[in-house]
Design a protein around this motif. Structure first.
Motif, PDB file in Angstrom:
ATOM      1  N   LYS A  82      43.923  41.089  44.320  1.00  0.00           N
ATOM      2  CA  LYS A  82      42.674  40.389  44.039  1.00  0.00           C
ATOM      3  C   LYS A  82      41.530  41.303  43.623  1.00  0.00           C
ATOM      4  CE  LYS A  82      44.782  36.602  44.961  1.00  0.00           C
ATOM      5  NZ  LYS A  82      45.275  35.772  43.824  1.00  0.00           N
ATOM      6  N   VAL A  83      41.832  42.523  43.214  1.00  0.00           N
ATOM      7  CA  VAL A  83      40.786  43.385  42.690  1.00  0.00           C
ATOM      8  C   VAL A  83      40.258  42.792  41.381  1.00  0.00           C
ATOM      9  CG1 VAL A  83      42.369  44.856  41.341  1.00  0.00           C
ATOM     10  CG2 VAL A  83      40.176  45.772  42.115  1.00  0.00           C
ATOM     11  N   GLU A  84      38.963  42.906  41.140  1.00  0.00           N
ATOM     12  CA  GLU A  84      38.371  42.396  39.914  1.00  0.00           C
ATOM     13  C   GLU A  84      38.602  43.382  38.770  1.00  0.00           C
ATOM     14  OE1 GLU A  84      34.278  41.366  40.420  1.00  0.00           O
ATOM     15  OE2 GLU A  84      34.758  39.516  41.506  1.00  0.00           O
ATOM     16  N   VAL A  85      38.984  42.858  37.613  1.00  0.00           N
ATOM     17  CA  VAL A  85      39.253  43.681  36.434  1.00  0.00           C
ATOM     18  C   VAL A  85      38.451  43.108  35.261  1.00  0.00           C
ATOM     19  CG1 VAL A  85      41.009  44.602  34.873  1.00  0.00           C
ATOM     20  CG2 VAL A  85      41.588  44.145  37.275  1.00  0.00           C
ATOM     21  N   PRO A  86      37.264  43.637  34.999  1.00  0.00           N
ATOM     22  CA  PRO A  86      36.475  43.138  33.861  1.00  0.00           C
ATOM     23  C   PRO A  86      37.083  43.602  32.540  1.00  0.00           C
ATOM     24  CG  PRO A  86      35.358  44.978  34.937  1.00  0.00           C
ATOM     25  CD  PRO A  86      36.567  44.675  35.775  1.00  0.00           C
ATOM     26  N   LEU A  87      37.143  42.697  31.579  1.00  0.00           N
ATOM     27  CA  LEU A  87      37.713  43.033  30.278  1.00  0.00           C
ATOM     28  C   LEU A  87      37.129  42.125  29.212  1.00  0.00           C
ATOM     29  CD1 LEU A  87      41.212  41.425  29.853  1.00  0.00           C
ATOM     30  CD2 LEU A  87      40.012  41.232  32.009  1.00  0.00           C
ATOM     31  N   ILE A 100      36.316  38.171  33.744  1.00  0.00           N
ATOM     32  CA  ILE A 100      36.671  38.971  34.910  1.00  0.00           C
ATOM     33  C   ILE A 100      38.078  38.561  35.322  1.00  0.00           C
ATOM     34  CG2 ILE A 100      36.117  39.643  37.269  1.00  0.00           C
ATOM     35  CD1 ILE A 100      34.015  40.497  35.298  1.00  0.00           C
ATOM     36  N   GLY A 101      39.042  39.425  35.085  1.00  0.00           N
ATOM     37  CA  GLY A 101      40.407  39.152  35.497  1.00  0.00           C
ATOM     38  C   GLY A 101      40.597  39.471  36.968  1.00  0.00           C
ATOM     39  N   THR A 102      41.722  39.012  37.495  1.00  0.00           N
ATOM     40  CA  THR A 102      42.070  39.266  38.881  1.00  0.00           C
ATOM     41  C   THR A 102      43.390  40.025  38.947  1.00  0.00           C
ATOM     42  OG1 THR A 102      40.988  37.219  39.597  1.00  0.00           O
ATOM     43  CG2 THR A 102      42.550  38.220  41.125  1.00  0.00           C
ATOM     44  N   GLY A 103      43.414  41.131  39.687  1.00  0.00           N
ATOM     45  CA  GLY A 103      44.644  41.897  39.853  1.00  0.00           C
ATOM     46  C   GLY A 103      45.559  41.241  40.873  1.00  0.00           C
ATOM     47  N   ASN A 104      46.846  41.219  40.575  1.00  0.00           N
ATOM     48  CA  ASN A 104      47.854  40.661  41.480  1.00  0.00           C
ATOM     49  C   ASN A 104      49.061  41.585  41.502  1.00  0.00           C
ATOM     50  OD1 ASN A 104      46.916  37.741  42.200  1.00  0.00           O
ATOM     51  ND2 ASN A 104      46.593  37.902  40.003  1.00  0.00           N
ATOM     52  N   THR A 105      49.814  41.539  42.566  1.00  0.00           N
ATOM     53  CA  THR A 105      51.059  42.305  42.677  1.00  0.00           C
ATOM     54  C   THR A 105      52.144  41.372  43.187  1.00  0.00           C
ATOM     55  OG1 THR A 105      49.878  44.362  43.110  1.00  0.00           O
ATOM     56  CG2 THR A 105      52.213  44.290  43.716  1.00  0.00           C
ATOM     57  N   ILE A 106      53.293  41.361  42.505  1.00  0.00           N
ATOM     58  CA  ILE A 106      54.387  40.493  42.897  1.00  0.00           C
ATOM     59  C   ILE A 106      55.507  41.318  43.525  1.00  0.00           C
ATOM     60  CG2 ILE A 106      53.858  38.745  41.175  1.00  0.00           C
ATOM     61  CD1 ILE A 106      55.996  39.892  39.382  1.00  0.00           C
ATOM     62  N   VAL A 107      56.556  40.630  43.929  1.00  0.00           N
ATOM     63  CA  VAL A 107      57.696  41.294  44.568  1.00  0.00           C
ATOM     64  C   VAL A 107      58.209  42.411  43.671  1.00  0.00           C
ATOM     65  CG1 VAL A 107      60.037  40.979  45.421  1.00  0.00           C
ATOM     66  CG2 VAL A 107      58.323  39.197  45.814  1.00  0.00           C
ATOM     67  N   GLY A 108      58.477  43.565  44.280  1.00  0.00           N
ATOM     68  CA  GLY A 108      58.919  44.719  43.514  1.00  0.00           C
ATOM     69  C   GLY A 108      57.783  45.656  43.164  1.00  0.00           C
ATOM     70  N   GLY A 109      56.549  45.304  43.582  1.00  0.00           N
ATOM     71  CA  GLY A 109      55.410  46.176  43.328  1.00  0.00           C
ATOM     72  C   GLY A 109      54.876  46.115  41.920  1.00  0.00           C
ATOM     73  N   ILE A 110      55.221  45.073  41.162  1.00  0.00           N
ATOM     74  CA  ILE A 110      54.754  44.943  39.788  1.00  0.00           C
ATOM     75  C   ILE A 110      53.357  44.339  39.790  1.00  0.00           C
ATOM     76  CG2 ILE A 110      55.179  43.848  37.561  1.00  0.00           C
ATOM     77  CD1 ILE A 110      58.164  43.774  38.325  1.00  0.00           C
ATOM     78  N   SER A 111      52.412  45.049  39.191  1.00  0.00           N
ATOM     79  CA  SER A 111      51.023  44.597  39.147  1.00  0.00           C
ATOM     80  C   SER A 111      50.690  44.027  37.778  1.00  0.00           C
ATOM     81  CB  SER A 111      50.073  45.745  39.470  1.00  0.00           C
ATOM     82  OG  SER A 111      50.191  46.145  40.823  1.00  0.00           O
ATOM     83  N   PHE A 112      49.780  43.053  37.772  1.00  0.00           N
ATOM     84  CA  PHE A 112      49.354  42.450  36.515  1.00  0.00           C
ATOM     85  C   PHE A 112      47.941  41.914  36.677  1.00  0.00           C
ATOM     86  CE2 PHE A 112      51.026  39.019  39.017  1.00  0.00           C
ATOM     87  CZ  PHE A 112      50.257  37.905  38.697  1.00  0.00           C
ATOM     88  N   VAL A 113      47.310  41.636  35.544  1.00  0.00           N
ATOM     89  CA  VAL A 113      45.972  41.050  35.519  1.00  0.00           C
ATOM     90  C   VAL A 113      46.093  39.604  35.063  1.00  0.00           C
ATOM     91  CG1 VAL A 113      43.675  41.143  34.473  1.00  0.00           C
ATOM     92  CG2 VAL A 113      44.880  43.268  35.064  1.00  0.00           C
ATOM     93  N   GLU A 114      45.374  38.716  35.723  1.00  0.00           N
ATOM     94  CA  GLU A 114      45.380  37.295  35.379  1.00  0.00           C
ATOM     95  C   GLU A 114      43.968  36.803  35.109  1.00  0.00           C
ATOM     96  OE1 GLU A 114      45.541  33.610  38.227  1.00  0.00           O
ATOM     97  OE2 GLU A 114      47.610  34.244  37.821  1.00  0.00           O
ATOM     98  N   PHE A 115      43.815  35.999  34.053  1.00  0.00           N
ATOM     99  CA  PHE A 115      42.586  35.236  33.867  1.00  0.00           C
ATOM    100  C   PHE A 115      42.948  33.922  33.194  1.00  0.00           C
ATOM    101  CE2 PHE A 115      42.885  37.673  29.926  1.00  0.00           C
ATOM    102  CZ  PHE A 115      42.575  36.745  28.944  1.00  0.00           C
ATOM    103  N   GLN A 116      41.969  33.029  33.104  1.00  0.00           N
ATOM    104  CA  GLN A 116      42.209  31.726  32.518  1.00  0.00           C
ATOM    105  C   GLN A 116      41.270  31.450  31.362  1.00  0.00           C
ATOM    106  OE1 GLN A 116      42.398  28.525  35.322  1.00  0.00           O
ATOM    107  NE2 GLN A 116      43.576  29.694  36.820  1.00  0.00           N
ATOM    108  N   VAL A 117      41.733  30.644  30.431  1.00  0.00           N
ATOM    109  CA  VAL A 117      40.911  30.140  29.333  1.00  0.00           C
ATOM    110  C   VAL A 117      40.568  28.692  29.680  1.00  0.00           C
ATOM    111  CG1 VAL A 117      40.778  29.648  26.869  1.00  0.00           C
ATOM    112  CG2 VAL A 117      42.061  31.646  27.686  1.00  0.00           C
ATOM    113  N   ALA A 118      39.292  28.394  29.774  1.00  0.00           N
ATOM    114  CA  ALA A 118      38.841  27.074  30.185  1.00  0.00           C
ATOM    115  C   ALA A 118      39.328  25.991  29.219  1.00  0.00           C
ATOM    116  CB  ALA A 118      37.317  27.050  30.272  1.00  0.00           C
ATOM    117  N   PRO A 119      39.597  24.783  29.719  1.00  0.00           N
ATOM    118  CA  PRO A 119      40.161  23.727  28.876  1.00  0.00           C
ATOM    119  C   PRO A 119      39.377  23.458  27.599  1.00  0.00           C
ATOM    120  CG  PRO A 119      40.230  23.056  31.183  1.00  0.00           C
ATOM    121  CD  PRO A 119      39.453  24.346  31.137  1.00  0.00           C
TER     122      PRO A 119
END
Length: 212
Positions: A82-87, A100-119
């Motif tokens: 849940k670290v903030e990642v501005p981009l 402002i993206g959100t950092g996430n880590t899934i099983v296996g230690g793989i990290s990624f950034v997530e954000f959404q595009v509003a409808p």
């Protein structure tokens, strides 16, 4: 005041990530893949994937949700949950689109950034992706260099994605990477914290509707 095109990252959790390959590939050419199937929670979704040598960018639409969910992966990324990642995203000569993206880590230690595009901005976002020539992703903190993608072949991929979205949720919003790509890194870079890397700016480029 202008409303930003890309909404700030919302609350879809890391468990929404599709860890397994989707069941049906609808389109595959060069670095572009469009597929449909079920998420880990059994929700139907459409996914447009752009794959580089050490990174991937996914644009997803889940059944029952009108927004787009964007996931950005790169080998070597590791950061706190849940670290903030501005981009920013910049298509051609359009103004940069901050989020402002959100950092996430899934099983296996793989990290990624997530954000959404509003409808309300989904159509515009996909149109820029389909019709654009170049996309630049600038990470506002950390030491991750800017990603530049030549969007050759994007139009065909986006058209298939749009049709998948229509089939996913009939009678809802109509629609009208990008190769995240850069050179080798001496050591893993991170898109958060620490010194800021120089930003890149979009330059005119000739649109190529062929493969990458």
């Amino acid at each position: 005041m202008k409303r930003t095109l890309i909404a700030a990252a919302m609350l879809l959790t890391a468990t929404a990530v599709q860890a397994q390959p989707l069941s049906k590939v609808l389109y595959a050419r060069g670095m572009w893949t469009v597929a449909t199937g079920l998420s880990n929670q059994g929700n139907r979704l459409c996914s447009l994937e752009v794959r580089g040598a050490d990174r991937q960018l996914y644009i997803k639409n889940f059944a029952g949700l009108k927004q787009l969910v964007v996931h950005i992966f790169k080998d070597g990324w590791q950061f706190p949950e849940k670290v903030e990642v501005p981009l920013t995203f910049t298509f051609d000569q359009y103004p940069a689109l901050p989020t402002i993206g959100t950092g996430n880590t899934i099983v296996g230690g793989i990290s990624f950034v997530e954000f959404q595009v509003a409808p309300e901005f989904v159509v515009e976002f996909l149109t820029r992706l389909a019709k654009g020539s170049r996309l630049i992703v600038n990470f506002q903190s950390g030491n991750e260099p800017a990603w530049e993608a030549i969007l050759g072949g994007s139009n065909a991929a986006v058209q298939v994605m749009a049709q998948c979205m229509l089939n996913l949720t009939p009678a809802t919003q109509p629609y009208s990477s990008t190769q995240p790509y850069s050179g080798k890194q001496q050591r893993p870079t991170q898109p958060f914290g620490g010194a800021k890397s120089p930003q890149a700016t979009a330059k005119p480029a000739t649109k190529d509707d062929g493969g990458i």
